[in-house]
Design a protein around this motif. Structure first.
Motif, short mmCIF file in Angstrom:
data_model
loop_
_atom_site.label_atom_id
_atom_site.label_comp_id
_atom_site.label_asym_id
_atom_site.label_seq_id
_atom_site.Cartn_x
_atom_site.Cartn_y
_atom_site.Cartn_z
N MET A 125 0.87 -1.18 0.00
CA MET A 125 0.00 0.00 0.00
C MET A 125 0.90 1.23 0.00
SD MET A 125 -1.37 0.38 3.94
CE MET A 125 -2.08 -1.25 4.00
N LYS A 148 -2.07 4.66 -8.76
CA LYS A 148 -3.32 3.90 -8.91
C LYS A 148 -3.54 3.49 -10.36
CE LYS A 148 -6.81 2.47 -6.37
NZ LYS A 148 -6.60 1.63 -5.18
N PRO A 181 -3.88 -0.43 -2.58
CA PRO A 181 -4.57 0.61 -1.81
C PRO A 181 -3.69 1.85 -1.65
CG PRO A 181 -4.74 -1.53 -0.72
CD PRO A 181 -3.73 -1.68 -1.82
N THR A 182 -4.31 3.00 -1.73
CA THR A 182 -3.59 4.26 -1.56
C THR A 182 -4.28 5.11 -0.50
OG1 THR A 182 -4.87 5.27 -3.36
CG2 THR A 182 -2.72 4.31 -3.93
N ASP A 218 -8.03 5.87 -2.17
CA ASP A 218 -8.93 5.03 -1.38
C ASP A 218 -9.29 5.64 -0.03
OD1 ASP A 218 -9.16 2.69 -3.17
OD2 ASP A 218 -7.02 2.50 -2.80
N LEU A 254 -7.27 0.59 4.99
CA LEU A 254 -6.35 0.22 3.91
C LEU A 254 -5.95 -1.24 3.99
CD1 LEU A 254 -4.01 3.35 3.79
CD2 LEU A 254 -5.65 2.63 2.05
N LEU A 302 -8.54 -3.57 2.68
CA LEU A 302 -8.62 -3.65 1.22
C LEU A 302 -7.68 -4.72 0.65
CD1 LEU A 302 -8.74 0.14 0.29
CD2 LEU A 302 -10.63 -1.49 0.23
#
Length: 507
Positions: free
Chosen positions: A163, A178, A185-186, A246, A502, A505
């Motif tokens: 991430m 992304k 995930p960001t 995200d 995060l 995800l």
């Protein structure tokens, strides 16, 4: 990292006896307590969640700058290490002149934050200059954003983390990441929007904010109209990349409102899951961590300490142009003129202005030199002190001695230094805008905790009032109560709530 952890375990084994002796004497070992206090299991599932051992990339090209944004970075890394002891934290930085040990030593010295060394690594970017304002004398916003994309490519060429979290405000870097890795995930911790509705409004001389900011009133004429079109187009692009992130955190309600105004509508269209119950936005406010508890222990606020206070105006801020040091110098010069023009009491102390801040590069050094010249031109050179890259113990000494804390930045996103003032019992005089106005220097029990100002004359008057209060101790106690809202513990709890999202995800 694995090798560092093995060496760390060996050293711990060799020191077991000494630690046992210290424990028997009532002392505690910092990192053991850190691990023991790792937060209770969250909604993502107990032991399995705590055993997550992935790689968290922290995108912070100026990690060794020593400012408020860096305090957030290191507090976030410490909280992440506490929550997931097996996770690996990687910092993407452009500070080639600083080795890992030197960086962590500075973090401990400047912020009193202890990082677990084995589980952190630094990857050095060779493209940081692309994101500097000096690289883009024209179309600076677009240029720096494009530069952040170049840095993101550099970073991801070195290592693709599980991430990626940006803690400096490079939304375009996250949007580009992304695009390359849709499933990664960001997260973004936004200190200050790259462009805001206030910036757009500042171009209009007749608007409420038309006289504020670097580009104040420049939206007139052919060139001004072109600038307005450019900024409006950039704002739409900024909203687009912001909608792809995200998890978004902001450091104040002021920042949240501006980010929500730009990113919110597009994020709402792309939202795949409903908002939490009673939530109006998925953009969370996570106040920056401030060493409130430590300041309460280190700085006494009592009748006894009041006798040791001096008529010192303290300004803690990086020497960046937006911090408006020149305004504070002009206000201080006005204050001295007014005081000298009045009949003063015998033995009255002359106020002193103390400027404390970090210097990032040559441009900051030149700025300090220019401020010294300005102090000389204003005939206040002997009453102004500059302290560059001061360590935390030195800052504590000034917080004990000073009477007034100053912040001169227009639309300061939050103002960690202002909270430090309050926690240390200083009476804050801040710009009448942004986080210091909305979140920090507010009333407690219907009574003020400080003063707001905009012009040099208003600041001078506020300085005079703050130094002439009939009962300053009552103000200091109210200010300290106000600071409780911004503790490191509150930051850790809210930061981990968003990090849990995060991690979820990935599962």
């Amino acid at each position: 990292m694995a090798a560092d952890q093995e060496r760390f375990e060996e050293q711990k084994g060799q020191e077991t006896a000494k630690q046992a002796e210290r424990t028997a004497d009532g002392a505690d070992e910092d990192w053991e307590n850190v691990e023991a206090e790792a937060s209770a299991p969250s909604g993502n599932g107990g032991k399995d969640a705590q055993d997550w051992d992935g790689i968290v990339g922290f995108f912070h090209p100026f990690c060794n700058a020593g400012g408020g944004g860096e305090r957030v970075l290191w507090a976030a890394i410490r909280a992440t290490q506490q929550r997931w002891p097996k996770a690996k934290c990687v910092v993407y930085t452009g500070d080639h002149d600083a080795h890992k040990d030197a960086i962590l030593a500075r973090v401990q010295d400047r912020f009193n934050i202890h990082i677990h060394p084995p589980n952190i690594a630094f990857l050095y970017l060779s493209t940081r200059h692309w994101a500097l304002a000096t690289t883009w004398p024209h179309f600076t916003l677009a240029g720096q954003s494009f530069g952040s994309i170049i840095m993101a490519w550099d970073a991801l060429s070195l290592l693709v983390p599980d991430m990626l979290v940006d803690t400096m405000g490079y939304a375009f870097a996250l949007g580009f990441s992304k695009l390359l890795f849709p499933s990664m995930p960001t997260g973004a911790y936004v200190h200050y929007p790259t462009i805001s509705t206030d910036m757009l409004a500042s171009l209009d001389p007749s608007s409420d904010v038309g006289g504020q900011g670097v580009n104040a009133g420049q939206g007139v004429g052919v060139r001004g109209r072109a600038k307005r079109v450019y900024w409006q187009a950039f704002a739409k692009l900024y909203a687009s990349v912001g909608s792809s992130i995200d998890v978004v955190m902001t450091n104040s309600t002021w920042t949240q409102a501006h980010v929500q105004a730009l990113w919110g509508p597009v994020r709402a269209k792309k939202r795949k899951t409903p908002l939490p119950q009673n939530a109006e936005t998925d953009i969370a406010v996570v106040y920056p961590p401030v060493a409130v508890s430590e300041l309460e222990q280190e700085v006494d606020v009592s009748a006894a300490s009041e006798a040791a206070r001096e008529p010192v105006l303290l300004y803690i801020a990086q020497f960046r142009p937006e911090k408006n040091h020149h305004l504070i110098l002009q206000a201080f010069a006005t204050l001295l003129k007014k005081r000298r023009a009045r009949s003063q009491k015998a033995g009255a102390d002359t106020p002193k202005l103390v400027l404390v801040g970090s210097v990032r590069d040559d441009s900051d050094s030149k700025r300090v030199y220019q401020l010294r010249l300005l102090a000389n031109e204003l005939n206040v050179r002997d009453d102004v002190e500059f302290h560059l890259d001061a360590p935390w113990p030195a800052i504590l000494q000034w917080l004990r001695r000073a009477s007034v804390g100053v912040n001169g930045m227009w639309n300061e996103h939050f103002g960690i230094g202002v909270v430090e003032y309050q926690a240390a019992g200083l009476i804050a005089v801040v710009h009448d805008s942004g986080g210091p106005k909305v979140d920090i220097v507010t009333e407690i029990d219907g009574q003020p905790t400080g003063f707001h100002a905009t012009t040099a004359d208003m600041f001078a008057d506020a300085f005079d009032q703050a130094l002439s209060l009939h009962d300053p101790l009552a103000w200091r106690k109210r200010a300290r109560r106000s600071a409780i809202r911004f503790t490191e513990e509150q930051f850790q709890r809210k930061w981990l709530e968003q990090m849990d999202r995060l991690v979820a995800l990935l599962q």
